[in-house]
Motif scaffolding. Structure first.
Motif, mmCIF file in Angstrom:
data_model
loop_
_atom_site.group_PDB
_atom_site.id
_atom_site.type_symbol
_atom_site.label_atom_id
_atom_site.label_comp_id
_atom_site.label_asym_id
_atom_site.label_seq_id
_atom_site.Cartn_x
_atom_site.Cartn_y
_atom_site.Cartn_z
ATOM 1 N N SER A 28 0.850 -1.188 0.000
ATOM 2 C CA SER A 28 0.000 0.000 0.000
ATOM 3 C C SER A 28 0.892 1.245 0.000
ATOM 4 O O SER A 28 2.117 1.131 0.109
ATOM 5 C CB SER A 28 -0.907 -0.012 1.232
ATOM 6 O OG SER A 28 -1.748 -1.155 1.220
ATOM 7 N N PRO A 29 0.314 2.445 -0.133
ATOM 8 C CA PRO A 29 1.145 3.655 -0.098
ATOM 9 C C PRO A 29 2.031 3.701 1.137
ATOM 10 O O PRO A 29 1.575 3.473 2.260
ATOM 11 C CB PRO A 29 0.099 4.776 -0.083
ATOM 12 C CG PRO A 29 -1.057 4.203 -0.835
ATOM 13 C CD PRO A 29 -1.101 2.754 -0.439
ATOM 14 N N LEU A 30 3.309 3.972 0.900
ATOM 15 C CA LEU A 30 4.312 3.925 1.951
ATOM 16 C C LEU A 30 4.605 5.302 2.526
ATOM 17 O O LEU A 30 4.418 6.329 1.860
ATOM 18 C CB LEU A 30 5.621 3.351 1.391
ATOM 19 C CG LEU A 30 5.608 1.896 0.929
ATOM 20 C CD1 LEU A 30 6.771 1.642 -0.015
ATOM 21 C CD2 LEU A 30 5.663 0.949 2.120
ATOM 22 N N GLU A 31 5.092 5.306 3.763
ATOM 23 C CA GLU A 31 5.613 6.533 4.342
ATOM 24 C C GLU A 31 6.850 6.965 3.539
ATOM 25 O O GLU A 31 7.600 6.123 3.035
ATOM 26 C CB GLU A 31 6.012 6.301 5.803
ATOM 27 C CG GLU A 31 4.853 5.953 6.735
ATOM 28 C CD GLU A 31 3.961 7.151 7.020
ATOM 29 O OE1 GLU A 31 4.427 8.306 6.804
ATOM 30 O OE2 GLU A 31 2.815 6.940 7.436
ATOM 31 N N GLU A 32 7.057 8.272 3.436
ATOM 32 C CA GLU A 32 8.200 8.773 2.678
ATOM 33 C C GLU A 32 9.510 8.231 3.226
ATOM 34 O O GLU A 32 10.425 7.872 2.465
ATOM 35 C CB GLU A 32 8.212 10.301 2.714
ATOM 36 C CG GLU A 32 9.360 10.933 1.952
ATOM 37 C CD GLU A 32 9.294 10.674 0.452
ATOM 38 O OE1 GLU A 32 10.360 10.711 -0.204
ATOM 39 O OE2 GLU A 32 8.186 10.410 -0.069
ATOM 40 N N SER A 33 9.602 8.125 4.533
ATOM 41 C CA SER A 33 10.833 7.601 5.139
ATOM 42 C C SER A 33 11.086 6.158 4.721
ATOM 43 O O SER A 33 12.239 5.751 4.541
ATOM 44 C CB SER A 33 10.766 7.709 6.662
ATOM 45 O OG SER A 33 9.665 6.969 7.171
ATOM 46 N N SER A 34 10.035 5.378 4.569
ATOM 47 C CA SER A 34 10.190 3.978 4.144
ATOM 48 C C SER A 34 10.653 3.898 2.696
ATOM 49 O O SER A 34 11.489 3.043 2.341
ATOM 50 C CB SER A 34 8.868 3.229 4.309
ATOM 51 O OG SER A 34 8.506 3.126 5.665
ATOM 52 N N ILE A 35 10.138 4.782 1.853
ATOM 53 C CA ILE A 35 10.565 4.808 0.455
ATOM 54 C C ILE A 35 12.046 5.137 0.361
ATOM 55 O O ILE A 35 12.809 4.481 -0.356
ATOM 56 C CB ILE A 35 9.721 5.815 -0.349
ATOM 57 C CG1 ILE A 35 8.267 5.346 -0.417
ATOM 58 C CG2 ILE A 35 10.295 5.996 -1.756
ATOM 59 C CD1 ILE A 35 7.325 6.341 -1.066
#
Length: 286
Positions: A232-239
């Motif tokens: 699903s859409p990820l947190e920016e930090s995870s990307i």
């Protein structure tokens, strides 16, 4: 297992047997192309049986010992996977690329061709002579096909193959990359590199859903290891974390001479590693 299929349409050769589905094309005189297609077709017969004969060995994880296999394609698979054995990998990571390499080798043997390719489900073996080039498109999301980047390949780049992997692809992945395309001296090496770099693109995020590989496919060589089934859409930090991990591994493979460059994509973010200045990748940033 389906019957062997061969036909030529629009200047391209189609070869299909069981799960192997190849599109190939050669450029040159009509006589040379016809001879090349005949050679490729003759070699393609029996390729699947070669792999099946060594399948038990090819599904085992590699260690310090070189596994003994009989067929030419299985030998290509083992040779391609061995340099990556510091991570979990089986020779099956190279199967599509190795088939493409073997058919291309047969197609070009003794032939005077300007350029040629063998595309085995997106893993592509390439033959280029000086003064000629091939342009390849890269798709981030196979569920919504769109050319997100393109690469102009020339003989001087030393690229003999490319391959793409990711959690959305036909193969199972440990990571969350939408797509990783690796370029290497042959398609089998690119196949393994793309698989492992895509697996390294990963993060700890609740948006990632995983399941044991064995629960998804009875014949998997990954055992009960968890593979990605949804992101699903990820947190920016995870990307950022995931992409940095993939880029770090791609840079290591580039430094070791295993790949020439790589393209990584995750949720509309794109990175390029060791992009040669003569190669253009539209829409990507280094």
């Amino acid at each position: 297992m389906s019957a062997y299929v061969r036909h030529v349409s629009g200047g391209r050769l189609h070869l299909q047997h069981g799960p192997i589905d190849i599109i190939a094309r050669a450029w040159g005189s009509e006589a040379e192309i016809n001879a090349a297609y005949g050679q490729a077709s003759s070699r393609f017969i029996g390729v699947l049986e070669e792999i099946v004969a060594d399948l038990a060995v090819l599904r085992r994880p590699l260690d310090d010992a070189t596994p003994l296999v009989r067929g030419a394609v299985p030998r290509r698979m083992v040779a391609a996977a061995l340099p990556f054995a510091d991570r979990f990998v089986t020779p099956m990571a190279a199967v599509a690329g190795a088939v493409a390499d073997e058919v291309l080798a047969a197609m070009t043997a003794g032939r005077d061709l300007e350029r040629a390719y063998v595309n085995d489900g997106g893993d592509i073996a390439i033959h280029l002579t000086p003064g000629h080039s091939l342009k390849t498109g890269i798709v981030d999301n196979q569920d919504h096909p769109h050319i997100d980047a393109d690469a102009e390949l020339t003989a001087s780049l030393g690229v003999g193959g490319l391959a793409t992997s990711g959690w959305r692809g036909r193969s199972l992945s440990f990571g969350i990359a939408d797509a990783v395309t690796a370029f290497a001296r042959n398609a089998a090496t690119a196949d393994v590199a793309a698989t492992l770099i895509a697996g390294a693109v990963d993060a700890d995020d609740a948006a990632i859903e995983r399941r044991p590989a064995s629960a998804l496919r009875d014949d998997t060589d990954l055992g009960d290891r968890p593979v990605t089934v949804a992101v699903s859409p990820l947190e920016e930090s995870s990307i950022v974390t995931a992409m940095n991990a993939g880029v770090t591994l791609a840079k290591d493979y580039r430094a070791r001479g295993l790949i020439t460059h790589a393209y990584l994509a995750l949720q509309n973010r794109r990175r390029v590693v060791a992009l040669n200045r003569h190669t253009h990748l539209a829409g990507a940033r280094s």
